[in-house]
Design a protein around this motif. Structure first.
Motif, PDB file in Angstrom:
ATOM      1  N   HIS C  56       0.816  -1.222   0.000  1.00 56.98           N
ATOM      2  CA  HIS C  56       0.000   0.000   0.000  1.00 56.98           C
ATOM      3  C   HIS C  56       0.843   1.264   0.000  1.00 56.98           C
ATOM      4  N   GLY C  57       2.020   1.207  -0.650  1.00 57.48           N
ATOM      5  CA  GLY C  57       2.782   2.436  -0.842  1.00 57.48           C
ATOM      6  C   GLY C  57       3.122   3.133   0.452  1.00 57.48           C
ATOM      7  N   TRP C  58       3.579   2.381   1.470  1.00 60.65           N
ATOM      8  CA  TRP C  58       3.815   3.037   2.772  1.00 60.65           C
ATOM      9  C   TRP C  58       4.962   4.043   2.659  1.00 60.65           C
ATOM     10  N   ALA C  59       5.876   3.846   1.681  1.00 54.78           N
ATOM     11  CA  ALA C  59       7.051   4.730   1.649  1.00 54.78           C
ATOM     12  C   ALA C  59       6.790   5.962   0.794  1.00 54.78           C
ATOM     13  N   GLN C  60       5.524   6.242   0.517  1.00 57.90           N
ATOM     14  CA  GLN C  60       5.237   7.340  -0.422  1.00 57.90           C
ATOM     15  C   GLN C  60       5.728   8.681   0.118  1.00 57.90           C
ATOM     16  N   SER C  61       5.447   8.969   1.398  1.00 56.78           N
ATOM     17  CA  SER C  61       5.855  10.310   1.890  1.00 56.78           C
ATOM     18  C   SER C  61       7.368  10.386   2.010  1.00 56.78           C
ATOM     19  N   ILE C  62       7.997   9.270   2.294  1.00 51.44           N
ATOM     20  CA  ILE C  62       9.484   9.331   2.374  1.00 51.44           C
ATOM     21  C   ILE C  62      10.022   9.685   0.993  1.00 51.44           C
ATOM     22  N   ALA C  63       9.440   9.059  -0.036  1.00 48.22           N
ATOM     23  CA  ALA C  63       9.903   9.395  -1.403  1.00 48.22           C
ATOM     24  C   ALA C  63       9.645  10.873  -1.679  1.00 48.22           C
ATOM     25  N   ASP C  64       8.448  11.360  -1.273  1.00 47.37           N
ATOM     26  CA  ASP C  64       8.154  12.789  -1.513  1.00 47.37           C
ATOM     27  C   ASP C  64       9.198  13.657  -0.817  1.00 47.37           C
ATOM     28  N   LEU C  65       9.476  13.324   0.460  1.00 45.22           N
ATOM     29  CA  LEU C  65      10.421  14.167   1.214  1.00 45.22           C
ATOM     30  C   LEU C  65      11.792  14.152   0.552  1.00 45.22           C
ATOM     31  N   LEU C  66      12.258  12.929   0.209  1.00 45.85           N
ATOM     32  CA  LEU C  66      13.595  12.843  -0.405  1.00 45.85           C
ATOM     33  C   LEU C  66      13.618  13.594  -1.727  1.00 45.85           C
ATOM     34  N   LYS C  67      12.512  13.537  -2.476  1.00 48.51           N
ATOM     35  CA  LYS C  67      12.507  14.261  -3.764  1.00 48.51           C
ATOM     36  C   LYS C  67      12.540  15.764  -3.523  1.00 48.51           C
ATOM     37  N   LEU C  68      11.767  16.198  -2.496  1.00 50.47           N
ATOM     38  CA  LEU C  68      11.713  17.641  -2.255  1.00 50.47           C
ATOM     39  C   LEU C  68      13.086  18.173  -1.854  1.00 50.47           C
ATOM     40  N   ILE C  69      13.899  17.318  -1.215  1.00 55.77           N
ATOM     41  CA  ILE C  69      15.257  17.776  -0.875  1.00 55.77           C
ATOM     42  C   ILE C  69      16.035  18.056  -2.150  1.00 55.77           C
ATOM     43  N   GLN C  70      15.757  17.276  -3.209  1.00 60.51           N
ATOM     44  CA  GLN C  70      16.555  17.481  -4.434  1.00 60.51           C
ATOM     45  C   GLN C  70      16.020  18.618  -5.290  1.00 60.51           C
ATOM     46  N   LYS C  71      14.834  19.163  -4.932  1.00 60.88           N
ATOM     47  CA  LYS C  71      14.251  20.145  -5.852  1.00 60.88           C
ATOM     48  C   LYS C  71      14.952  21.491  -5.686  1.00 60.88           C
ATOM     49  N   GLU C  72      15.112  22.181  -6.781  1.00 64.43           N
ATOM     50  CA  GLU C  72      15.776  23.481  -6.723  1.00 64.43           C
ATOM     51  C   GLU C  72      14.879  24.460  -5.980  1.00 64.43           C
ATOM     52  N   ASP C  73      15.523  25.356  -5.246  1.00 65.61           N
ATOM     53  CA  ASP C  73      14.778  26.303  -4.421  1.00 65.61           C
ATOM     54  C   ASP C  73      14.886  27.673  -5.085  1.00 65.61           C
ATOM     55  N   ILE C  74      13.809  28.101  -5.725  1.00 70.73           N
ATOM     56  CA  ILE C  74      13.888  29.337  -6.545  1.00 70.73           C
ATOM     57  C   ILE C  74      13.570  30.531  -5.644  1.00 70.73           C
ATOM     58  N   LEU C  75      14.441  31.503  -5.687  1.00 65.71           N
ATOM     59  CA  LEU C  75      14.162  32.750  -4.951  1.00 65.71           C
ATOM     60  C   LEU C  75      13.883  33.815  -5.998  1.00 65.71           C
ATOM     61  N   PRO C  76      12.624  34.152  -6.247  1.00 67.10           N
ATOM     62  CA  PRO C  76      12.327  35.068  -7.361  1.00 67.10           C
ATOM     63  C   PRO C  76      13.087  36.385  -7.213  1.00 67.10           C
ATOM     64  N   LYS C  77      13.381  36.980  -8.390  1.00 67.55           N
ATOM     65  CA  LYS C  77      14.272  38.149  -8.421  1.00 67.55           C
ATOM     66  C   LYS C  77      13.681  39.270  -7.570  1.00 67.55           C
ATOM     67  N   ASP C  78      12.383  39.622  -7.797  1.00 68.13           N
ATOM     68  CA  ASP C  78      11.901  40.811  -7.080  1.00 68.13           C
ATOM     69  C   ASP C  78      11.097  40.418  -5.840  1.00 68.13           C
ATOM     70  N   ALA C  79      11.377  39.214  -5.289  1.00 68.84           N
ATOM     71  CA  ALA C  79      10.817  38.938  -3.951  1.00 68.84           C
ATOM     72  C   ALA C  79      11.782  39.553  -2.946  1.00 68.84           C
ATOM     73  N   SER C  80      11.280  39.935  -1.785  1.00 66.23           N
ATOM     74  CA  SER C  80      12.224  40.533  -0.801  1.00 66.23           C
ATOM     75  C   SER C  80      12.976  39.386  -0.132  1.00 66.23           C
ATOM     76  N   ARG C  81      14.279  39.370  -0.279  1.00 65.41           N
ATOM     77  CA  ARG C  81      15.086  38.183  -0.018  1.00 65.41           C
ATOM     78  C   ARG C  81      14.944  37.714   1.418  1.00 65.41           C
ATOM     79  N   PHE C  82      15.125  38.592   2.408  1.00 66.50           N
ATOM     80  CA  PHE C  82      15.192  38.085   3.785  1.00 66.50           C
ATOM     81  C   PHE C  82      13.828  37.540   4.213  1.00 66.50           C
ATOM     82  N   LEU C  83      12.770  38.305   3.973  1.00 70.32           N
ATOM     83  CA  LEU C  83      11.442  37.858   4.458  1.00 70.32           C
ATOM     84  C   LEU C  83      11.061  36.554   3.784  1.00 70.32           C
ATOM     85  N   PHE C  84      11.412  36.431   2.500  1.00 72.81           N
ATOM     86  CA  PHE C  84      11.049  35.212   1.756  1.00 72.81           C
ATOM     87  C   PHE C  84      11.694  33.988   2.407  1.00 72.81           C
ATOM     88  N   ARG C  85      12.942  34.170   2.857  1.00 70.49           N
ATOM     89  CA  ARG C  85      13.650  33.018   3.451  1.00 70.49           C
ATOM     90  C   ARG C  85      13.179  32.807   4.883  1.00 70.49           C
TER      91      ARG C  85
END
Lengths: 154, 378, 343, 172, 161
Positions: C56-85
């Motif tokens: 029943h796909g018990w490892a689904q959230s672990i896969a999601d979490l591990l994938k999210l670690i690999q995803k690029e973290d985009i900081l949009p150009k005209d977002a205010s840098r400190f508050l965004f982080r």
């Protein structure tokens, strides 16, 4: 050996530490190839125009004010609630007067319609014989006459 | 766009509910001028799915080669698009079609109407945040697609009808399959009503929103569930009967303004739900009357070369009045085929009926007029 | 080296002491995300995750979490840098700090301060701040709308939440959550009922209903999930966030949901007290009962999410200001009256 | 410069173990961007519905490109839409893939001859990983496309190889 | 339930004999040929006259006649109250494709006329915003012209294979 509030500070630190470690690990692993289209703000596939930071108008101020009144009221009720059991009727009477006064202010506020949030004032297109569909401009005046708060006075 | 930018004061926001948005039913861009969340002005921008249908129709070297392209116009109700085009050609060439073909066409058209309404209702619920009715409607729709798949071989775009007949006869268990579907589907409509139609939050989100008065609907050329939602008793199958629709008795459900003013989103929605029940009745009567024998391809002409002339024929597609204007100049390829798409007309009304409402209402209005972008952009 | 280890042993125990709720939240979040998709599948008669990691796909959230670690973290150009982080830090830190005062079992509580409830409500109102910060900082029209909506919603729904919590304080007489739970042990109402607060005072049932509706709104669950409504505002205030930063918002949202359900369990359903009095009473069983009650409330939230459509902004405010707040204050007066008359 | 950007020369046990774990995770949680263009979008919705359930493979729709991994180009890409598709693809966060669903987005499909406004194949604008033939492709074909993409992801490596084959599109 | 012939006589009484002619192809339905300048007040009369009450413009399509070097606009009208139909056709030379807009009479004509302008190039004067509706604004040429040549590149993207 830590005081109670020391533990709370410890919790806050571990919370932010966890977020920091998670983001750090992610920073080590994830690719980082920014280019200017990617860094453009996302707007459903279009180039965004006009700036996103407009001043929101005054309905927030009214809500903020109302929230402040109730927050302070509840703040004062907290100590009362804790000792309520020991005092009994006198505490109940004191609280009743206090809450009743604010309740009257609240009912007045409700009646005046200040809390009608972002009420939409739909403009229903009309049809006049011989003229065809008219974008019924004066619809807004009619709704205004009926319920002043309904229409946002811009 | 530039002129909008000049004359908005600082408190208004111009936003693009752009081609990629979860609730624009495809690639449609709505430019909104907002004050807070109230919409001051909506300008729909279409053309993101313009697939040159009319140019293709002129380049085809045979009239029947246009049929696969009519499927791809309103891809949710492909059978009704073919039915419209084939009726226009038969009136132009004055071919009369055997009885069995007419019955099969009506059954398939009504099944396709139920499938298309199921998708329209599901997507409307999805826009308002109710995710589960969308999947229940799709489960029912899959059953109809099974019947289509066994008859025509395809799930969505069939190329099943030919000018003067059908490509091939129905599969042997067609009658029993459709009868089973009718039995299982009727209680499902009641279940959908309990889950979504009479749900208090759903009513709050759709009553008195996007009100379209009767006269304005006629002037804007609305048709189908949108026109009937505003209380106009108008259905081409009854008022201007084509094919063999006058043989069946069924009512035309009309919006009565039960939950709010007449002609709001809820009326248009409930007209579609009740129309599904009427389609069930038509299919039942058509199944009984289906003649057993008769070759479905006997009246299909070998070569179509109509003399010059023009014809405009209308048929009732699930979204409204689908018209084909065909002009021929006695050559094998059509001179001009113009498809009058109901969604194109209904989207033209959007700015008028959504002024002054919230974004959440605009999403409900777009869901209630049930547009398909393939048909809007042709 | 070993002496160093021994004399700062208490430091290790303190760190472990502070990390227990963290492990509970992480395990809960993984299970809850997988559970929500399975429950959604069950309600919509489909299967939900099946293939990932076996049964029943018990490892689904672990896969999601591990994938999210690999995803690029985009900081949009005209977002205010400190508050965004800073927004995800503040959000998770605030909701985690509130876990300090939750009594997980009779032998474990983060910090036994005597103003537990008061502190918890103060910290949860910081969440509102972080959502507005996220919405405003990403300089995206959709997230600004999401942030503004959540500002109005969470601010307004705090009033009924606190008012209903107050009714329980009136009955319990103390702000310390541990003593509140201890007062609800034993079961001598009508002989068999455990004397949880919800059975002690009839008006507390009304208070629980109002409390449940307002925590639905506080943790952005359908039918009040306007801040990140899928179909209107693309992804609300989370539109510009991607990768691990977005995962932090997701984690904070699920943690907030668990926090408010556990608060409801403590105040109304007698925290770690078992419904059968002394039969399954010990600290270990206490933890089991407490998590069971919290997860039941979380299950009801998930159940509601897959059945109801979503409210509009002005209907949401109407419910809060014209129905919930007057009702909760009248309820407060009635509870006080009942307390005075009967005990 | 994250780890996924670099190519490692010595493939010791740790790197291989980590790489297979990362590939396994990326393979099993592909979130697709929720937007459809034309008839293929209806089949995509049918695949997400109860009978052919996407969720079994851990595939859920995400409405914002920032959180999506896979962009399913489902339907006809017209000239007006081409620049938007390019921008949406660029705005997706990095380990991203594209499934071109339907013959319209593979090569222009039925509109290749006289379709003046139709883009003849989406790979003229964005790199495509998996082509799913069909007009519209059946839900099983789309699932097959996803399985093919999953095979491709397991094949991706962060270890430098002599014959480094760049992203070769696969037909499902 | 009036026939097109009866409608034509009724109009001739109102607008004079020589203006309108009833034409009929070999097959299909007849149509009334209307000079371009007259179309707007004829439509207003058709909509508001108590005898006719054509309140619904079903379809408006633009055509290009290559041999006669003319652009055509076809109006299909229908009355929901009296349930009769009429088809009007306007033919203008290709050089000055000016046709008065009927958008003020039937609101549905707004988008139909923009589409006719976009596809065939018929200019409708006094139309509120006559812009391209289906094709992008910087597209060259009107595709449904019989002599239309497709542009090689659009914003750098090849339109051919």
């Amino acid at each position: 050996m830590l005081t109670d509030f020391g533990y709370i500070l410890l919790f806050i630190i571990t919370g932010s530490l966890f977020v920091g470690v998670a983001l750090l690990v992610a920073k080590l692993i994830r690719p980082d190839r920014p280019n200017d289209i990617k860094l453009m703000t996302y707007e459903c596939g279009e180039i965004p125009f006009g700036n996103a930071r407009i001043q929101f108008n005054n309905r927030f101020y009214i809500i903020g004010l109302m929230f402040l009144i109730f927050e302070v009221e509840i703040l004062l009720l907290f100590p009362w609630a804790v000792v309520f059991k020991d005092i009994g009727w006198f505490a109940f009477a004191a609280m009743f007067v206090f809450v009743f006064l604010i309740f009257i202010g609240f009912v007045y506020e409700l009646g005046k319609g200040e809390l009608k949030w972002d009420l939409p004032a739909p403009v229903i297109p009309g049809y006049a014989e011989g003229v065809g569909v008219i974008e019924n401009g004066n619809e807004i005046e009619e709704t205004a006459a009926k319920d002043p708060a309904a229409v946002i006075n811009d | 766009m530039v002129e909008i930018l000049d004359n908005i004061d600082q408190r208004e926001m111009v936003i693009n509910m752009g081609p990629q948005h979860p609730s624009t039913h495809g690639v449609l861009r709505l430019e909104l001028v907002l004050d807070g969340e109230i919409i001051k002005k909506v300008t729909p921008n279409i053309g993101y799915l313009h697939r040159c249908f009319e140019k293709y129709a002129e380049q085809m070297d045979d009239y029947s080669k246009v049929i696969p392209y009519t499927d791809r116009m309103d891809y949710v109700s492909a059978i009704n698009q073919e039915h419209g085009y084939v009726l226009a050609m038969e009136r132009l060439l004055e071919i009369d079609v055997p009885e069995r073909v007419e019955y099969i066409r009506v059954i398939m058209a009504e099944l396709q109407r139920i499938a298309s309404h199921l998708l329209g209702i599901g997507a409307f619920g999805l826009d308002l945040g109710a995710f589960t009715p969308f999947l229940y409607c799709f489960t029912e729709r899959e059953k109809i697609l099974d019947i289509f798949e066994r008859t025509t071989g395809a799930r969505l775009l069939y190329n099943y009808m030919a000018v003067g007949g059908l490509m091939k006869d129905v599969h042997p268990e067609f009658k029993t399959d459709t009868a089973d579907f009718l039995k299982t589907f009727r209680p499902k409509i009641k279940e959908l009503n309990d889950l979504l139609s009479y749900n208090d939050i759903f009513i709050k989100r759709t009553a008195n929103i996007g009100v379209l008065p009767k006269q304005v609907a006629i002037n804007y050329g609305a048709s189908g569930p949108v026109l009937r939602g505003s209380g106009v008793q108008w259905d081409l199958r009854k008022n201007d009967p084509y094919s063999i629709y006058e043989k069946f008795d069924f009512e035309i459900p009309v919006g009565m303004g039960e939950m709010g003013t007449l002609g709001d989103c809820w009326d248009r929605y409930i007209v579609r739900v009740r129309e599904m029940e009427q389609s069930l009745r038509i299919i039942e009567q058509a199944l009984d009357g289906l003649p057993e024998e008769g070759d479905v391809t006997e009246a299909v002409p070998k070569r179509i070369r109509p003399k010059n002339g023009s014809i405009y024929t209308r048929s009732e597609s699930p979204r409204g009045e689908l018209g084909y204007y065909i002009e021929s100049n006695n050559s094998a390829s059509p001179y001009r085929v113009k498809a009058r798409a109901p969604s194109f007309v209904h989207l033209g009304m959007l700015p008028a009926i959504s002024k002054g409402s919230l974004i959440a209402d605009l999403v409900a209005i777009v869901g209630s007029i049930d547009i398909v972008l393939g048909e809007v952009d042709r | 080296m070993i002496e160093g280890f021994i004399n700062n042993l208490p430091m290790i125990t303190i760190l472990v002491h502070a990390a227990i709720p963290l492990t509970i939240i992480l395990v809960y979040a993984l299970v809850a995300i997988w559970g929500e998709r399975k429950i959604a599948g069950f309600i919509q008669d489909r299967l939900g995750p099946m293939r990932v990691g076996g049964w029943h796909g018990w490892a689904q959230s672990i896969a999601d979490l591990l994938k999210l670690i690999q995803k690029e973290d985009i900081l949009p150009k005209d977002a205010s840098r400190f508050l965004f982080r800073f927004a995800p830090f503040m959000m998770f830190a605030a909701s985690y700090a509130a876990f300090a005062v939750i009594p997980f079992s009779s032998s474990y509580i983060g910090s036994n301060i005597n103003i537990g409830v008061f502190y918890l409500l103060a910290v949860t109102s910081v969440l509102t701040l972080s959502v507005i910060m996220a919405g405003w900082a990403s300089n995206n029209k959709w997230s600004l709308l999401g942030g503004m909506r959540s500002a109005a919603q969470m601010v307004s729904y705090e009033v009924p939440t606190i008012a209903t919590v107050l009714t329980v304080i009136v009955v319990s007489g103390s702000l310390n959550l541990m003593t509140v739970t201890e007062m609800q042990s034993g079961n001598d109402i009508l002989g068999f009922l455990p004397n949880w607060f919800i059975f002690q005072n009839p008006f507390l049932i009304v208070a629980f209903i109002i409390f449940f509706i307002s925590i639905l709104a506080e943790s952005h669950r359908v039918p009040f999930d306007l801040p990140e409504s899928e179909s209107e505002l693309v992804a609300g205030y989370q539109t510009e966030y991607s990768g691990m930063r977005w995962a932090m918002f997701m984690l904070a949202e699920y943690a907030d949901m668990l926090l408010l359900s556990l608060l409801g369990a403590v105040l109304f359903f007698g925290g770690w007290n078992s419904p059968f009095g002394e039969f399954m009473g010990g600290p270990a069983w206490g933890f089991f009962w407490f998590m069971l009650k919290g997860l039941l409330l979380v299950f009801v939230m998930m159940w509601i999410r897959w059945t109801l459509p979503r409210y509009r902004v002005d209907q949401l405010m109407h419910i809060c200001w014209s129905i919930l707040i007057p009702l909760s204050f009248i309820n407060l007066v009635l509870v006080a009256l009942w307390e005075v008359i009967f005990n | 410069m994250g780890m996924l950007d670099k190519k490692y020369h010595d493939s010791n046990i740790i790197i291989v173990g980590l790489e297979s774990a990362l590939n396994w995770a990326r393979k099993n949680s592909l979130w697709y961007e929720q937007f459809g263009l034309a008839c293929c979008a209806i089949e995509m919705m049918a695949t997400a519905a109860s009978r052919y359930d996407f969720d079994r493979f851990g595939i859920i729709p995400r409405s914002s490109p920032r959180q999506a991994d896979v962009m399913i180009v489902a339907g006809t890409v017209t000239m007006k839409m081409a620049s938007r598709i390019e921008r949406l693809y660029e705005q997706m966060s990095e380990p991203r893939y594209v499934i071109s669903m339907g013959s319209c987005s593979n090569c222009g499909g039925p509109y290749w001859e006289h379709g003046y406004h139709v883009l003849k194949g989406v790979d003229k604008v964005i790199p495509v990983d998996v082509y799913v033939p069909g007009c519209p492709p059946r839900p099983e074909a789309l699932l097959e496309g996803f399985l093919k993409l999953q095979e491709k992801i397991t094949g991706e490596t962060i270890i430098f190889k002599k014959n480094e084959a760049d992203k070769k599109p696969e037909t499902a | 339930m009036k026939k097109p012939e009866e409608i034509l006589e009724y109009l001739n009484q109102k607008f004079g004999e020589d203006q309108l002619t009833l034409e009929r192809g070999d097959i299909g339905e007849p149509w009334i040929l209307v000079p371009a300048s007259m179309i707007r007040d004829l439509s207003k009369f058709l909509r508001d006259d108590s005898e006719l009450r054509f309140d619904m413009l079903m379809c408006l399509s633009g055509l290009h006649y290559l041999k006669e070097e003319e652009l055509g606009v076809v109006y299909h009208l229908h009355s929901t109250k009296l349930d009769h139909y009429v088809t009007l056709k306007v033919r203008v030379p290709v050089e000055e494709p000016e046709v008065p807009s009927v958008e003020s009479i039937w609101k549905t004509a707004d988008w139909h006329e923009r589409e006719a302008w976009d596809m065939v190039g018929v200019v409708f004067d006094k139309h509120p915003n006559l812009k391209r509706i289906l094709l992008p604004d910087d597209w060259i040429g009107h595709p449904l012209r019989k002599d239309y040549v497709q542009q090689e590149f659009y914003q750098g993207i090849p339109t051919g294979e």
